[in-house]
Scaffold this motif. Structure first.
Motif, PDB file in Angstrom:
ATOM      1  N   PHE A 220       0.824  -1.207   0.000  1.00  0.00           N
ATOM      2  CA  PHE A 220       0.000   0.000   0.000  1.00  0.00           C
ATOM      3  C   PHE A 220       0.861   1.262   0.000  1.00  0.00           C
ATOM      4  CE2 PHE A 220      -3.014  -3.069   2.060  1.00  0.00           C
ATOM      5  CZ  PHE A 220      -3.918  -3.110   1.007  1.00  0.00           C
ATOM      6  N   THR A 221       1.938   1.221   0.788  1.00  0.00           N
ATOM      7  CA  THR A 221       2.853   2.364   0.819  1.00  0.00           C
ATOM      8  C   THR A 221       3.461   2.597  -0.557  1.00  0.00           C
ATOM      9  OG1 THR A 221       3.411   1.976   3.138  1.00  0.00           O
ATOM     10  CG2 THR A 221       4.960   3.300   1.852  1.00  0.00           C
ATOM     11  N   ILE A 222       3.936   1.514  -1.184  1.00  0.00           N
ATOM     12  CA  ILE A 222       4.562   1.630  -2.499  1.00  0.00           C
ATOM     13  C   ILE A 222       3.541   2.100  -3.534  1.00  0.00           C
ATOM     14  CG2 ILE A 222       5.734   0.369  -4.344  1.00  0.00           C
ATOM     15  CD1 ILE A 222       6.847  -1.505  -2.172  1.00  0.00           C
TER      16      ILE A 222
ATOM     17  N   ASP B 265       0.856   3.883  -3.061  1.00  0.00           N
ATOM     18  CA  ASP B 265       0.574   5.302  -2.823  1.00  0.00           C
ATOM     19  C   ASP B 265       1.671   6.190  -3.429  1.00  0.00           C
ATOM     20  OD1 ASP B 265      -1.801   4.921  -1.496  1.00  0.00           O
ATOM     21  OD2 ASP B 265      -0.911   4.933   0.509  1.00  0.00           O
ATOM     22  N   CYS B 266       2.919   5.770  -3.213  1.00  0.00           N
ATOM     23  CA  CYS B 266       4.053   6.549  -3.734  1.00  0.00           C
ATOM     24  C   CYS B 266       4.060   6.541  -5.261  1.00  0.00           C
ATOM     25  CB  CYS B 266       5.370   5.993  -3.197  1.00  0.00           C
ATOM     26  SG  CYS B 266       5.606   6.242  -1.423  1.00  0.00           S
ATOM     27  N   LEU B 267       3.769   5.393  -5.855  1.00  0.00           N
ATOM     28  CA  LEU B 267       3.745   5.304  -7.313  1.00  0.00           C
ATOM     29  C   LEU B 267       2.619   6.156  -7.889  1.00  0.00           C
ATOM     30  CD1 LEU B 267       4.396   1.470  -7.807  1.00  0.00           C
ATOM     31  CD2 LEU B 267       6.009   3.353  -8.148  1.00  0.00           C
ATOM     32  N   GLU B 268       1.469   6.139  -7.233  1.00  0.00           N
ATOM     33  CA  GLU B 268       0.347   6.953  -7.690  1.00  0.00           C
ATOM     34  C   GLU B 268       0.709   8.436  -7.629  1.00  0.00           C
ATOM     35  OE1 GLU B 268      -4.457   7.017  -6.997  1.00  0.00           O
ATOM     36  OE2 GLU B 268      -3.180   6.883  -5.223  1.00  0.00           O
ATOM     37  N   ARG B 269       1.415   8.821  -6.572  1.00  0.00           N
ATOM     38  CA  ARG B 269       1.832  10.218  -6.426  1.00  0.00           C
ATOM     39  C   ARG B 269       2.806  10.619  -7.535  1.00  0.00           C
ATOM     40  NH1 ARG B 269       4.012   9.797  -1.797  1.00  0.00           N
ATOM     41  NH2 ARG B 269       2.058   9.945  -0.655  1.00  0.00           N
ATOM     42  N   SER B 270       3.766   9.731  -7.831  1.00  0.00           N
ATOM     43  CA  SER B 270       4.725  10.022  -8.904  1.00  0.00           C
ATOM     44  C   SER B 270       4.027  10.118 -10.253  1.00  0.00           C
ATOM     45  CB  SER B 270       5.804   8.934  -8.948  1.00  0.00           C
ATOM     46  OG  SER B 270       6.697   9.043  -7.858  1.00  0.00           O
TER      47      SER B 270
ATOM     48  N   VAL C 124       7.664   0.462 -12.643  1.00  0.00           N
ATOM     49  CA  VAL C 124       7.664  -0.174 -11.321  1.00  0.00           C
ATOM     50  C   VAL C 124       6.267  -0.706 -10.986  1.00  0.00           C
ATOM     51  CG1 VAL C 124       8.091   0.175  -8.848  1.00  0.00           C
ATOM     52  CG2 VAL C 124       9.620   1.212 -10.528  1.00  0.00           C
ATOM     53  N   CYS C 125       5.208  -0.028 -11.447  1.00  0.00           N
ATOM     54  CA  CYS C 125       3.841  -0.544 -11.267  1.00  0.00           C
ATOM     55  C   CYS C 125       3.706  -1.943 -11.866  1.00  0.00           C
ATOM     56  CB  CYS C 125       2.823   0.379 -11.939  1.00  0.00           C
ATOM     57  SG  CYS C 125       2.517   1.936 -11.096  1.00  0.00           S
TER      58      CYS C 125
ATOM     59  N   GLU D 209      -4.706  -7.673  -7.489  1.00  0.00           N
ATOM     60  CA  GLU D 209      -5.938  -7.037  -7.968  1.00  0.00           C
ATOM     61  C   GLU D 209      -6.166  -5.692  -7.291  1.00  0.00           C
ATOM     62  OE1 GLU D 209      -9.403  -9.491  -7.899  1.00  0.00           O
ATOM     63  OE2 GLU D 209      -8.292 -11.277  -8.533  1.00  0.00           O
ATOM     64  N   GLU D 210      -5.903  -5.638  -5.978  1.00  0.00           N
ATOM     65  CA  GLU D 210      -6.076  -4.382  -5.247  1.00  0.00           C
ATOM     66  C   GLU D 210      -5.166  -3.290  -5.810  1.00  0.00           C
ATOM     67  OE1 GLU D 210      -7.199  -6.112  -0.778  1.00  0.00           O
ATOM     68  OE2 GLU D 210      -5.129  -5.569  -1.289  1.00  0.00           O
ATOM     69  N   GLY D 211      -3.915  -3.663  -6.049  1.00  0.00           N
ATOM     70  CA  GLY D 211      -2.966  -2.693  -6.586  1.00  0.00           C
ATOM     71  C   GLY D 211      -3.367  -2.211  -7.971  1.00  0.00           C
ATOM     72  N   PHE D 212      -3.835  -3.137  -8.804  1.00  0.00           N
ATOM     73  CA  PHE D 212      -4.218  -2.759 -10.166  1.00  0.00           C
ATOM     74  C   PHE D 212      -5.433  -1.835 -10.172  1.00  0.00           C
ATOM     75  CE2 PHE D 212      -6.583  -3.944 -14.165  1.00  0.00           C
ATOM     76  CZ  PHE D 212      -5.831  -3.118 -14.983  1.00  0.00           C
TER      77      PHE D 212
END
Length: 432
Positions: free
Chosen positions: A108-110, A112-117, A132-133, A147-150
């Motif tokens: 979740f932390t990663i 969130d960071c990827l979404e921000r970038s 990285v996604c 699935e949650e991440g996607f």
């Protein structure tokens, strides 16, 4: 159980290191992370060779994870250069090792960071974050976590992909990530698959012929984006139900046929491979399937397979002729040149266009780490029918199965997985 690392890893090109709050430059951190990958790979080779010089694998793993934790922290740094360096280090780490347990509690932390970038970063940072996604999805696999991440990242990946004002490198990276993440995280819910296919399609149809039959003129760099979007779309077509495949064949085959006249060699090649894959999917549904304008298609393929145009680069001509000979042979006779991919004492056999697209998609994302993931990543081993990762010792090495036995097993396992995928397709059929 010890985790063995692959020695195959690309060299990081990180310039102008920036020191963070810890006083350690990004270059130093990336260098240390890479050194741990290298040392772990060496320890794996020592164990395999049975020299008795067993390195403390657990310690190496913990040290590497400490460096990756620092990289994750750096994703939240105010400096764009520091964030970019952290993304590059994570790309190298995720592609070269299987890190499921490590990433599970940090996903979740990663994310969130990827979404921000992706939302706030510049083009280069967006491109790196999208890559990285894709790697994160490959690491987490096709379960609930993936699935949650996607579902969290799909909207922003799609938004950048279809944004004509976004940088080309970011759009291309998002096209590849969208295809890979959707393929890995595909579930019984067809919504994400349909939306992803639609967004990818909206990009490459920009290369389709105009109303008067001529191909449009496009800006420099756009054909590369078209190629990547088309390849990701083709990957997702392998998940579609029969009813959807029939619609795709009727709508896209004539237009893709016209795109064989494109002046861009790499786009022509992507089109040719996609035509072959669609024909394979059509024959998978109906053994008697044949494209209605097959004679004209074969004439186009023959011209490309024998193209001697001196205005094209020699390597381009050679590559084009080779691939279009394969496509032509498949369209005419269903012949396919089998390719063997060796890793350790195992191998997979690429014996069809669908299987080739799936392997190439993982290779494009994992790069030099693809063989390591074939050996140890449960997701790839499931997709290619390899079973659980092997634990090797001298006695196992001495009793290798024959090439023919291994080939038959791999083919049977892949067909079994394809049948399972088809069951998922059938569940989606009513909503697609």
């Amino acid at each position: 159980m010890p985790c063995y690392a692959d020695a195959c890893i690309g060299t990081a090109i990180l310039k102008n290191g920036v020191k963070g709050e810890s006083g350690v430059s990004d270059d130093d951190l990336a260098s240390e992370v890479l050194s741990h990958y290298s040392s772990t790979s060496e320890s794996a080779s020592v164990i395999e060779e049975g020299t008795g010089e067993v390195v403390d694998e657990q310690t190496a793993q913990e040290e590497t994870e400490d460096k990756l934790k620092q990289c994750i922290d750096n994703l939240m740094d105010k400096s764009a250069k520091t964030r970019l360096a952290a993304l590059e280090s994570l790309r190298l780490g995720f592609s070269s090792r299987v890190l499921y347990e490590f990433l599970l509690e940090r996903r979740f932390t990663i994310s969130d960071c990827l979404e921000r970038s992706l939302k706030k970063g510049g083009g280069e940072e967006q491109a790196a974050a999208a890559t990285v996604c894709a790697l994160l999805c490959v690491q987490l696999g096709g379960g609930v976590e993936g699935e949650e991440g996607f579902k969290m990242l799909r909207p922003i990946l799609s938004s950048i992909l279809i944004d004509s004002c976004a940088s080309l490198s970011a759009r291309q990276s998002c096209a590849r990530a969208l295809g890979m993440c959707c393929y890995v995280s595909a579930s019984d819910d067809a919504e994400d698959l349909l939306k992803s296919i639609g967004h990818l399609e909206s990009v490459f149809v920009g290369a389709y012929p105009l109303g008067d039959g001529t191909l449009p003129s496009v800006k420099a760099g756009i054909p590369v984006l078209h190629s990547t979007a088309l390849q990701s779309w083709a990957l997702l077509c392998t998940l579609c139900p029969a009813s959807r495949i029939n619609t795709i064949l009727n709508h896209h085959m004539p237009r893709l046929h016209a795109c064989l006249e494109s002046s861009e060699v790499n786009f022509r090649i992507a089109v040719g491979e996609t035509i072959a894959l669609l024909c394979e999917l059509g024959r998978d549904i109906d053994q008697e399937f044949e494209y209605e304008d097959c004679d004209a298609l074969c004439d186009s393929l023959k011209n490309l397979a024998t193209d001697g145009n001196k205005h094209r680069a020699k390597n381009d001509r050679r590559k084009q002729r080779s691939i279009f000979r394969e496509v032509l042979h498949y369209i005419e006779n269903e012949d396919f040149t089998e390719e063997k991919i060796q890793f350790g004492i195992e191998a997979i056999y690429i014996d069809g266009w669908m299987r080739r697209r799936i392997y190439d998609a993982f290779k494009e994302v994992l790069e030099s780490g693809v063989r390591h993931h074939l050996q140890f990543n449960p997701l790839l081993r499931d997709i290619f029918g390899l079973g659980p990762p092997l634990i090797l010792d001298a006695s196992v090495k001495a009793s290798r199965i024959s090439r023919t036995e291994r080939h038959l097993f791999n083919s049977a396992a892949f067909k079994a997985r394809t049948k399972l995928r088809n069951k998922v397709r059938d569940k989606r059929a009513d909503v697609m």
